[in-house]
Enzyme design. Structure first.
Site, PDB file in Angstrom:
ATOM      1  N   HIS A 162       4.047   0.206   6.131  1.00 33.75           N
ATOM      2  CA  HIS A 162       3.616   0.199   7.528  1.00 33.75           C
ATOM      3  C   HIS A 162       4.855   0.036   8.409  1.00 33.75           C
ATOM      4  O   HIS A 162       5.786  -0.686   8.053  1.00 33.75           O
ATOM      5  CB  HIS A 162       2.647  -0.959   7.793  1.00 33.75           C
ATOM      6  CG  HIS A 162       1.331  -0.814   7.105  1.00 33.75           C
ATOM      7  ND1 HIS A 162       0.146  -0.590   7.765  1.00 33.75           N
ATOM      8  CD2 HIS A 162       1.013  -0.876   5.786  1.00 33.75           C
ATOM      9  CE1 HIS A 162      -0.841  -0.521   6.894  1.00 33.75           C
ATOM     10  NE2 HIS A 162      -0.341  -0.692   5.682  1.00 33.75           N
ATOM     11  N   ASN A 214       0.019  -6.625  -4.465  1.00 30.40           N
ATOM     12  CA  ASN A 214       0.869  -5.712  -3.705  1.00 30.40           C
ATOM     13  C   ASN A 214       0.935  -6.126  -2.238  1.00 30.40           C
ATOM     14  O   ASN A 214      -0.085  -6.396  -1.614  1.00 30.40           O
ATOM     15  CB  ASN A 214       0.354  -4.269  -3.818  1.00 30.40           C
ATOM     16  CG  ASN A 214       0.369  -3.773  -5.248  1.00 30.40           C
ATOM     17  OD1 ASN A 214      -0.661  -3.483  -5.835  1.00 30.40           O
ATOM     18  ND2 ASN A 214       1.555  -3.698  -5.833  1.00 30.40           N
ATOM     19  N   ASP A 265      -3.385   2.339 -11.229  1.00 28.65           N
ATOM     20  CA  ASP A 265      -2.759   3.661 -11.384  1.00 28.65           C
ATOM     21  C   ASP A 265      -1.541   3.633 -12.298  1.00 28.65           C
ATOM     22  O   ASP A 265      -0.873   4.657 -12.480  1.00 28.65           O
ATOM     23  CB  ASP A 265      -2.363   4.228 -10.015  1.00 28.65           C
ATOM     24  CG  ASP A 265      -1.325   3.387  -9.284  1.00 28.65           C
ATOM     25  OD1 ASP A 265      -1.052   2.248  -9.728  1.00 28.65           O
ATOM     26  OD2 ASP A 265      -0.776   3.863  -8.272  1.00 28.65           O
ATOM     27  N   GLY A 266      -1.222   2.463 -12.871  1.00 26.08           N
ATOM     28  CA  GLY A 266      -0.042   2.364 -13.729  1.00 26.08           C
ATOM     29  C   GLY A 266       1.251   2.252 -12.949  1.00 26.08           C
ATOM     30  O   GLY A 266       2.328   2.166 -13.550  1.00 26.08           O
ATOM     31  N   ASP A 294      -6.522   3.386  -2.963  1.00 30.06           N
ATOM     32  CA  ASP A 294      -5.452   3.336  -1.960  1.00 30.06           C
ATOM     33  C   ASP A 294      -4.770   4.705  -1.876  1.00 30.06           C
ATOM     34  O   ASP A 294      -3.578   4.800  -1.582  1.00 30.06           O
ATOM     35  CB  ASP A 294      -4.439   2.240  -2.306  1.00 30.06           C
ATOM     36  CG  ASP A 294      -3.509   1.890  -1.149  1.00 30.06           C
ATOM     37  OD1 ASP A 294      -3.812   2.275  -0.003  1.00 30.06           O
ATOM     38  OD2 ASP A 294      -2.466   1.275  -1.393  1.00 30.06           O
ATOM     39  N   ILE A 340       6.413   1.606  -1.962  1.00 31.40           N
ATOM     40  CA  ILE A 340       5.262   2.390  -2.404  1.00 31.40           C
ATOM     41  C   ILE A 340       4.366   2.636  -1.196  1.00 31.40           C
ATOM     42  O   ILE A 340       4.097   1.722  -0.410  1.00 31.40           O
ATOM     43  CB  ILE A 340       4.496   1.648  -3.517  1.00 31.40           C
ATOM     44  CG1 ILE A 340       5.325   1.611  -4.809  1.00 31.40           C
ATOM     45  CG2 ILE A 340       3.152   2.295  -3.779  1.00 31.40           C
ATOM     46  CD1 ILE A 340       4.682   0.795  -5.917  1.00 31.40           C
TER      47      ILE A 340
END
Length: 377
Positions: A134, A212, A241-242, A267, A301
């Protein structure tokens, strides 16, 4: 109109049963074991699970919700529908307030149409220290007047608001969320354990993508992660998602937190389902390399390229979940977060026939929404 699906492995909250189900006027009317009475549409022993419910998704198929385009929003819904998501919130990211309000207004129309289950604001009331993907210069502390404008822009369809509880005015915003029927979610936060618990005590009930963009868990500084995991009032989001989390961390969460409080989310951003390349996530530029989305220049990410069918598959194949457990975290738990578990989230008599037909390798064979095939078997 009545439809009978037969010769199926039906995944219900109490187990997996070989049998059949009947659908009338979009709802499940019977769930039976063994051969179906009369003629039915045979599924060749395939697996039937409830339609996936994604409470945190920004885009997919080359399109996204933050763009504020109705055409892009419709394409995003259609893309994820092909991957088994029959119910979703449209997640926005931090942007100038006028852009957020305009996007929410557009999305409200699609919610009224039944394409989306609601709107999720992720920001702008989040921590600059834990802002992830963000833009820091657009972050702010909650203002009662601004908050009311953002809720009003969604025309009754705002369902979740992610904020950092340590910000000035954030606890009042949590209270306003609860009073407005909006789920208050803790995320992108540097809050202490005590600050997190203060928000939970006021009604915050979701932890946005646990681990996260959060103050890390430390044995003398337990922070928001511990607060969310140990409190029975909180549902924790997991991006399986690994990339976002090591599989062993997900194993740890699944061992410590009941599946009734775990919601797998994607996400996902625009790049889900697309080749590597350069994309937008709201006002930010994102590079996708080897399927991993990061801010341009190798930054944080920036969402994922995950789909819910892959999250379900990873839950079973990587984390050792049973099919009913995987259905719980991809359908019933998130449906409970939205207050919709009486209508969707499990294969139960009386609920809508939102179904995903899976092959033996857990890939999607067909998808049904309210008793109508959106992807034909």
């Amino acid at each position: 109109m009545s439809i009978t699906l037969s010769d199926a492995r039906i995944v219900t909250p109490d187990g997996v049963h070989h049998g059949w189900l009947t659908i009338e006027d979009g709802r499940i009317t019977h769930v039976g074991r063994g051969p179906a009475p009369g003629n039915g549409r045979g599924l060749g022993g395939r697996i039937v699970v409830p339609g996936f419910v994604d409470i945190h998704v920004h885009g997919g198929g080359g399109s996204g919700y933050p763009a504020g385009s109705e055409e892009q929003a419709r394409r995003t819904v259609a893309f994820h529908r092909e991957h088994g998501t029959t119910t979703a919130l449209a997640s926005l990211v931090t942007a100038p307030l006028d852009r957020l309000k305009a996007a929410a207004g557009m999305l409200a129309g699609l919610c009224a149409e039944g394409l989306l289950a609601g709107i999720h604001y992720e920001g702008p009331y989040i921590s600059a220290v834990r802002c992830g993907a963000h833009r820091p210069e657009l972050l702010r502390s909650p203002s009662a007047a601004e908050f009311a404008e953002l809720i009003k822009a969604g025309d009754g369809h705002v369902r979740m608001f992610t904020l950092a509880p340590e910000l000035p005015g954030a606890l009042e915003a949590v209270r306003e969320c609860v009073d407005s029927g909006v789920v208050a979610a803790i995320g992108h936060t540097d809050a202490t354990f005590e600050q997190s618990m203060a928000a939970i005590d006021l009604g915050a009930s979701v932890a946005t993508h646990l681990f996260n963009a959060m103050r890390p868990l430390n044995h003398r500084d337990p922070g928001p992660i511990t607060a969310a995991m140990v409190d029975d009032r909180v549902t924790v989001e997991i991006v399986n998602d690994g990339v976002h989390l090591n599989p062993s961390v997900i194993d740890l969460v699944l061992a410590a937190v009941p599946a009734t409080r775990v919601a797998f989310v994607t996400d996902a951003m625009d790049a889900a389902g697309m080749p590597d390349g350069d994309f937008d996530l709201g006002p930010m530029k994102v590079e996708v390399r080897d399927g991993v989305a990061r801010l341009a220049g190798g930054g944080a990410i920036a969402g994922s390229t995950l789909t819910m069918d892959r999250a379900f598959r990873r839950g079973v194949q990587t984390n050792g979940m049973t099919l009913p457990q995987a259905a719980q975290v991809t359908a019933l738990t998130p449906a409970q977060v939205l207050g919709l578990s009486h209508e969707i989230g499990s294969i139960t008599t009386g609920k809508y026939a939102d179904l995903v037909i899976l092959n033996d390798n857990l890939t999607v064979h067909a998808v049904m929404k309210h008793g109508t095939w959106t992807t034909e078997p």
